[in-house]
Design an enzyme around this catalytic site. Structure first.
Site, PDB file in Angstrom:
ATOM      1  CE  LYS A 116       6.548  -7.901  -2.754  1.00 56.48           C
ATOM      2  NZ  LYS A 116       5.219  -8.130  -2.123  1.00 56.48           N
ATOM      3  CG  HIS A 155       5.681  -1.156   3.371  1.00 59.70           C
ATOM      4  ND1 HIS A 155       6.354  -1.665   2.280  1.00 59.70           N
ATOM      5  CD2 HIS A 155       4.366  -1.373   3.125  1.00 59.70           C
ATOM      6  CE1 HIS A 155       5.485  -2.175   1.422  1.00 59.70           C
ATOM      7  NE2 HIS A 155       4.278  -1.999   1.920  1.00 59.70           N
TER       8      HIS A 155
END
Length: 315
Positions: free
Chosen positions: A185, A254
């Protein structure tokens, strides 16, 4: 602000997020989706004044009562609108920052991660024959079964995000397929390491075969058209695989990340090492997996239940 101005400023704000804030493409797309939802709301309601308090509260009611979205989605969309309104206010496009004295209840119910149980992981990993260096002539990086199996192994071994996995490039893999450079990120780079020797051999063989494929991209994982395997395409593969194996609910990428973290914590790995592996900026984000480990401890104690065995001896 009138509706035509809103449409133009939404496009401008998305461009700013993409070019000036070093956000990942997934984050930018999520912002764009949230702002498009707000734009559609304003258009449907034919509001005369946009981004004032009544507009913001109306959008919140719309998400909760009309759309009935999940709390996490509502929170994300409201935070996106707040950031957008703040940007407009700082650039003198709106006179009032509607969120300044609004108290919005956006806290989420605390939910524990849901790792994949051991038996299901075993089923998934045995769903396709393993890729070995000795079988280079029979497997192909363009074969969905082979690339999906490799991807699942990497996700379990490293705990990386699906977006990080699908953006691994050929030159990101080094040291005999032991080290993988990951872009996380905010374009933050970190290294993850493959500790499993069998997976290193598999990844090395796959990498060698992949380098022999002429493609317009240098990503590790490709689809049949020799383009980057997208996150959504991989989710579709997992959904189809779950259906074929009778796994309910279907597996999401995930959950592999949750499984990787939980397995490491249960093996006694220091939580700060897990934090670094997962790329969490705060240790508090990683600490949630200690609760999962406690849940596993509770299950083990219930199965063992030594007191019950003692009690049966004198009853």
């Amino acid at each position: 602000m009138k509706f035509p101005e809103l449409v133009a400023f939404v496009d401008d704000y998305v461009t700013v997020c993409r070019e000036n804030r070093s956000l990942s493409e997934n984050t930018v797309l999520a912002y764009k989706q949230d702002l498009e939802s707000f734009r559609r709301f304003c258009e449907a309601k034919q509001l005369n004044s946009l981004l004032d308090k009544s507009c913001v509260l109306g959008f919140l009611r719309h998400l909760r009562e009309e759309r009935r979205l999940q709390p996490a989605t509502i929170r994300r969309r409201m935070l996106t609108i707040r950031a957008f309104a703040g940007w407009l206010h700082r650039n003198h496009q709106i006179a009032e920052f509607a969120f300044a004295d609004l108290e919005l209840e956006l806290r989420l119910p605390k939910r524990l991660p849901r790792p994949i149980d051991h038996s299901t992981l075993t089923t998934l990993l045995s769903s396709s024959p393993p890729i070995r260096t000795s079988s280079l002539n029979v497997f192909s990086p363009l074969n969905p079964d082979h690339s999906t199996l490799l991807a699942m192994n990497i996700l379990i071994a490293t705990g990386i995000r699906i977006g990080e996995l699908t953006h691994i490039r050929l030159d990101d893999i080094s040291d005999g397929a032991r080290r993988i450079r990951i872009r996380g990120k905010g374009n933050k780079e970190r290294a993850v390491y493959i500790g499993n020797q069998s997976l290193r051999e598999t990844l090395g063989a796959f990498l060698l075969k992949r380098k022999g494929i002429k493609a317009d991209t240098d990503y590790l994982l490709l689809n049949r058209n020799k383009r980057r395997l997208t996150e959504q395409a991989f989710r579709t593969r997992l959904r189809r695989l779950s259906s074929d194996l009778g796994i309910q609910p279907h597996i999401t990428p995930h959950r592999f990340r949750h499984s990787a973290a939980t397995l490491l914590i249960e093996e006694g790995i220091d939580i700060r090492i897990v934090q670094r592996l997962l790329g969490h900026s705060s240790i508090s984000t990683t600490e949630v997996y200690t609760y999962v480990s406690d849940a596993s401890l509770m299950t083990a104690l219930q199965v063992a239940d030594p007191l019950s065995k003692l009690q049966t001896e004198f009853t």
